[in-house]
Design a protein around this motif. Structure first.
Motif, PDB file in Angstrom:
ATOM      1  N   CYS A  13       3.667  14.401  -2.833  1.00 47.86           N
ATOM      2  CA  CYS A  13       4.429  13.520  -2.080  1.00 47.86           C
ATOM      3  C   CYS A  13       4.233  12.031  -2.649  1.00 47.86           C
ATOM      4  N   ALA A  17       6.809   9.638  -4.746  1.00 49.83           N
ATOM      5  CA  ALA A  17       7.273   8.470  -4.071  1.00 49.83           C
ATOM      6  C   ALA A  17       7.085   7.238  -5.259  1.00 49.83           C
ATOM      7  N   ALA A  47      12.724   6.339   4.646  1.00 54.40           N
ATOM      8  CA  ALA A  47      11.869   7.533   5.269  1.00 54.40           C
ATOM      9  C   ALA A  47      12.435   8.428   6.405  1.00 54.40           C
ATOM     10  N   VAL A  50      14.478  11.033   4.579  1.00 51.96           N
ATOM     11  CA  VAL A  50      13.548  11.840   3.969  1.00 51.96           C
ATOM     12  C   VAL A  50      13.032  12.817   4.952  1.00 51.96           C
ATOM     13  N   SER A 119      18.885   7.971   0.691  1.00 56.52           N
ATOM     14  CA  SER A 119      18.132   9.209   0.932  1.00 56.52           C
ATOM     15  C   SER A 119      18.975  10.416   1.216  1.00 56.52           C
ATOM     16  N   ASP A 157       6.442   8.501   2.328  1.00 55.83           N
ATOM     17  CA  ASP A 157       7.525   7.741   1.875  1.00 55.83           C
ATOM     18  C   ASP A 157       7.672   6.313   2.395  1.00 55.83           C
ATOM     19  N   TYR A 161       7.171   2.515   0.503  1.00 55.37           N
ATOM     20  CA  TYR A 161       8.374   1.705   0.378  1.00 55.37           C
ATOM     21  C   TYR A 161       7.873   0.297   1.131  1.00 55.37           C
TER      22      TYR A 161
END
Length: 202
Positions: A13, A17, A47, A50, A119, A157, A161
């Protein structure tokens, strides 16, 4: 879920990312053209999207495990093949160029919309999670295991960001990320292939 499996999930992950792409571009646009708060809103919204993909994928695979073990096994090996293919593609990839999108100020609601939609409307995320989670889900998984997987991908995630919005866009570190994107791609490729091999050898 064992600690080793969870750490493998975390590593994949994190590398996913880190890979530059349209999601990063959206967060950068909001951070650089507006301010860090707009970028954070876009990142958190991304996120959430996601997390929704993760929920749909995990619970769908959970039903498949209990209802059709054979079909799940076929899907697992197909997912491993896809991860191996992505690994090869990442190893062959060159340096990525990350460009912010168009200029212009926007409201927080628009920033949230941009982050969420980039996303939700990305079918590659659905395929990625299908391939990824099929390697970690088993018939013995509890609800806690499933929630751990969902929260892991969502938090990683979102944190990445938010970090982009707070640090990379303000300290000129974005170019460093872009300069090392080829190395990031190679590391990601190795992890994807290793995960695929893990399925075959277990």
């Amino acid at each position: 879920m064992t600690l080793t499996s969870w750490l493998s999930l975390v590593a994949i992950c994190v590398l996913g990312a880190l890979s530059p792409g349209p999601s990063l571009a959206v967060v950068l646009k909001q951070s650089m053209n507006n301010d860090a708060k707009h970028g954070m809103v876009a990142g958190i919204s991304h996120a959430m999207g996601v997390g929704l993909w993760a929920v749909l994928t995990i619970f769908g695979l959970g039903v498949l495990v209990s209802e059709s073990p054979l079909l799940f096994s076929i899907l697992t090996y197909a997912g491993a093949a896809y991860l191996a293919w992505m690994g090869v593609q990442a190893l062959r990839a060159g340096k990525s160029e990350v460009q912010p999108l168009t200029n212009g100020r926007s409201e927080y609601l628009q920033a949230a919309r941009d982050g969420l939609m980039i996303s939700l409307l990305n079918p590659k995320l659905a395929i990625f999670f299908l391939a990824l989670f099929s390697q970690f889900i088993s018939a013995d998984d509890s609800i806690a295991d499933q929630l751990l997987m969902i929260s892991t991908v969502t938090i990683i995630d979102g944190c990445w960001y938010v970090l982009v919005a707070l640090v990379l866009s303000r300290m000129g570190l974005l170019q460093t990320l872009a300069n090392h994107s080829q190395l990031i791609n190679k590391i990601t490729g190795v992890f994807f292939i290793a995960l695929a091999v893990r399925v075959i050898t277990l």
